[in-house]
Design a protein around this motif. Structure first.
Motif, PDB file in Angstrom:
ATOM      1  N   UNK A  52       0.804  -1.223   0.000  1.00  0.00           N
ATOM      2  CA  UNK A  52       0.000   0.000   0.000  1.00  0.00           C
ATOM      3  C   UNK A  52       0.836   1.272   0.000  1.00  0.00           C
ATOM      4  N   UNK A  53       2.109   1.161   0.415  1.00  0.00           N
ATOM      5  CA  UNK A  53       2.950   2.360   0.488  1.00  0.00           C
ATOM      6  C   UNK A  53       4.410   1.962   0.339  1.00  0.00           C
ATOM      7  N   UNK A  54       5.115   2.705  -0.519  1.00  0.00           N
ATOM      8  CA  UNK A  54       6.559   2.502  -0.706  1.00  0.00           C
ATOM      9  C   UNK A  54       7.267   3.785  -0.324  1.00  0.00           C
ATOM     10  N   UNK A  55       7.864   3.795   0.857  1.00  0.00           N
ATOM     11  CA  UNK A  55       8.635   4.947   1.288  1.00  0.00           C
ATOM     12  C   UNK A  55      10.107   4.765   0.972  1.00  0.00           C
ATOM     13  N   UNK A  56      10.909   5.754   1.345  1.00  0.00           N
ATOM     14  CA  UNK A  56      12.343   5.659   1.084  1.00  0.00           C
ATOM     15  C   UNK A  56      12.997   4.596   1.957  1.00  0.00           C
ATOM     16  N   UNK A  57      12.430   4.382   3.133  1.00  0.00           N
ATOM     17  CA  UNK A  57      13.000   3.374   4.034  1.00  0.00           C
ATOM     18  C   UNK A  57      11.945   2.464   4.651  1.00  0.00           C
ATOM     19  N   UNK A  58      10.681   2.672   4.322  1.00  0.00           N
ATOM     20  CA  UNK A  58       9.627   1.840   4.901  1.00  0.00           C
ATOM     21  C   UNK A  58       8.669   1.385   3.820  1.00  0.00           C
ATOM     22  N   UNK A  59       8.094   0.205   4.058  1.00  0.00           N
ATOM     23  CA  UNK A  59       7.104  -0.374   3.146  1.00  0.00           C
ATOM     24  C   UNK A  59       5.911  -0.804   3.985  1.00  0.00           C
ATOM     25  N   UNK A  60       4.732  -0.408   3.566  1.00  0.00           N
ATOM     26  CA  UNK A  60       3.516  -0.777   4.283  1.00  0.00           C
ATOM     27  C   UNK A  60       2.661  -1.678   3.411  1.00  0.00           C
ATOM     28  N   UNK A  61       1.986  -2.615   4.070  1.00  0.00           N
ATOM     29  CA  UNK A  61       1.117  -3.553   3.354  1.00  0.00           C
ATOM     30  C   UNK A  61      -0.208  -3.687   4.091  1.00  0.00           C
ATOM     31  N   UNK A  62      -1.212  -4.129   3.357  1.00  0.00           N
ATOM     32  CA  UNK A  62      -2.478  -4.535   3.963  1.00  0.00           C
ATOM     33  C   UNK A  62      -2.579  -6.039   3.855  1.00  0.00           C
ATOM     34  N   UNK A  63      -2.775  -6.676   4.999  1.00  0.00           N
ATOM     35  CA  UNK A  63      -2.849  -8.132   5.048  1.00  0.00           C
ATOM     36  C   UNK A  63      -4.215  -8.602   4.572  1.00  0.00           C
ATOM     37  N   UNK A  64      -4.228  -9.659   3.787  1.00  0.00           N
ATOM     38  CA  UNK A  64      -5.473 -10.224   3.291  1.00  0.00           C
ATOM     39  C   UNK A  64      -5.848 -11.491   4.036  1.00  0.00           C
ATOM     40  N   UNK A  65      -6.144 -12.545   3.302  1.00  0.00           N
ATOM     41  CA  UNK A  65      -6.648 -13.773   3.907  1.00  0.00           C
ATOM     42  C   UNK A  65      -5.513 -14.724   4.267  1.00  0.00           C
ATOM     43  N   UNK A  66      -5.826 -15.619   5.176  1.00  0.00           N
ATOM     44  CA  UNK A  66      -4.873 -16.622   5.629  1.00  0.00           C
ATOM     45  C   UNK A  66      -5.141 -17.941   4.926  1.00  0.00           C
ATOM     46  N   UNK A  67      -4.060 -18.611   4.535  1.00  0.00           N
ATOM     47  CA  UNK A  67      -4.141 -19.962   3.989  1.00  0.00           C
ATOM     48  C   UNK A  67      -3.375 -20.889   4.909  1.00  0.00           C
ATOM     49  N   UNK A  68      -3.992 -21.984   5.301  1.00  0.00           N
ATOM     50  CA  UNK A  68      -3.389 -22.904   6.268  1.00  0.00           C
ATOM     51  C   UNK A  68      -2.399 -23.875   5.619  1.00  0.00           C
ATOM     52  N   UNK A  69      -1.957 -23.617   4.417  1.00  0.00           N
ATOM     53  CA  UNK A  69      -1.068 -24.528   3.702  1.00  0.00           C
ATOM     54  C   UNK A  69       0.251 -24.709   4.461  1.00  0.00           C
ATOM     55  N   UNK A  70       0.721 -25.950   4.519  1.00  0.00           N
ATOM     56  CA  UNK A  70       2.021 -26.267   5.094  1.00  0.00           C
ATOM     57  C   UNK A  70       2.790 -27.125   4.095  1.00  0.00           C
TER      58      UNK A  70
END
Length: 242
Positions: A52-70
């Motif tokens: 969601x955001x690309x800064x000069x030293x930071x990156x932000x994300x929005x988490x979506x769904x979980x998958x139980x895959x192993x």
């Protein structure tokens, strides 16, 4: 899709700032807001996420769904390895992670070339753990094997992990001595397996005797003499691939 280890609490719809290492990887890949990534924190399964955001030293994300895959091996195989020198231990950690090792315990033995202690040992452990994380990102594992602090063989044998002493655990010493059973046969009825082998030059007869006295059984990978890093890979291929 790019995968990143994110050792933070993850939950659907959460907004979070990636840890520095993951953020640097996102920047190196030149991902942009809206790009999809996969996150895992080592606690099980993986999460979809969107930058969601690309800064000069930071990156932000929005988490979506979980998958139980192993993608773990059918049974836990733990390595207790005499540390090979130079970059060979790095290679061992990377390939052991890809092949499903549950944990890696580096040990110093009488014939070890690599000797580590104090701050140098701590830095090398951190380096190896980072290699394991990167290998998980590449191969799809969602659980990162622990690379423990280096110990002497005598210290490890004196106080092994409690899991290694479980009734269904097999403790196997890779050995060329007469009477060694084939590795797969020796581990056939076991749950978790602990595989011990030496560094360059192998373990001494006295070290092998000490391991046998602590409940290890001699096991063989065949008649050929393998390098230390090759022995780990061969053992995991026999026991860990599913």
């Amino acid at each position: 899709m790019p995968r990143f280890h994110c050792p933070l609490p993850l939950a659907a719809d959460a907004q979070l700032t990636l840890p520095p290492t993951a953020a640097r990887h996102v920047q190196v890949l030149r991902l942009q807001p809206g790009d999809a990534v996969t996150l895992f924190n080592g606690e099980g399964g993986e999460w979809s996420a969107t930058v969601t955001h690309m800064g000069r030293s930071d990156v932000q994300v929005q988490v979506g769904s979980h998958s139980a895959v192993e993608r773990e091996a059918a049974r836990a195989v733990h390595l207790v390895v005499g540390m090979p020198a130079n970059e060979r231990m790095d290679w061992l950690v990377e390939k052991a992670t890809e092949l499903g090792a549950a944990s890696i315990q580096p040990i110093a033995a009488a014939r070890s070339v690599l000797k580590l202690s104090g701050e140098r040992a701590a830095k090398r452990q951190q380096h190896w753990q980072a290699i394991a994380v990167a290998a998980c990102e590449q191969c799809g594992r969602n659980r990162v094997p622990s690379v423990h602090a280096p110990l002497s063989l005598a210290d490890w044998l004196r106080q092994p992990p409690a899991d290694a002493l479980a009734p269904d655990a097999a403790r196997l010493l890779l050995s060329l001595r007469s009477g060694s059973r084939p590795l797969r046969e020796a581990a056939a009825e076991a749950g978790a397996v602990w595989v011990l082998h030496g560094p360059e030059g192998g373990l001494t007869a006295q070290e092998e005797d000490a391991a046998l006295a602590q409940g290890f059984a001699p096991a063989s990978l065949g008649a050929r003499v393998l390098r230390a890093e090759t022995a780990s890979v061969a053992a995991l291929a026999l026991l860990g691939l599913a």
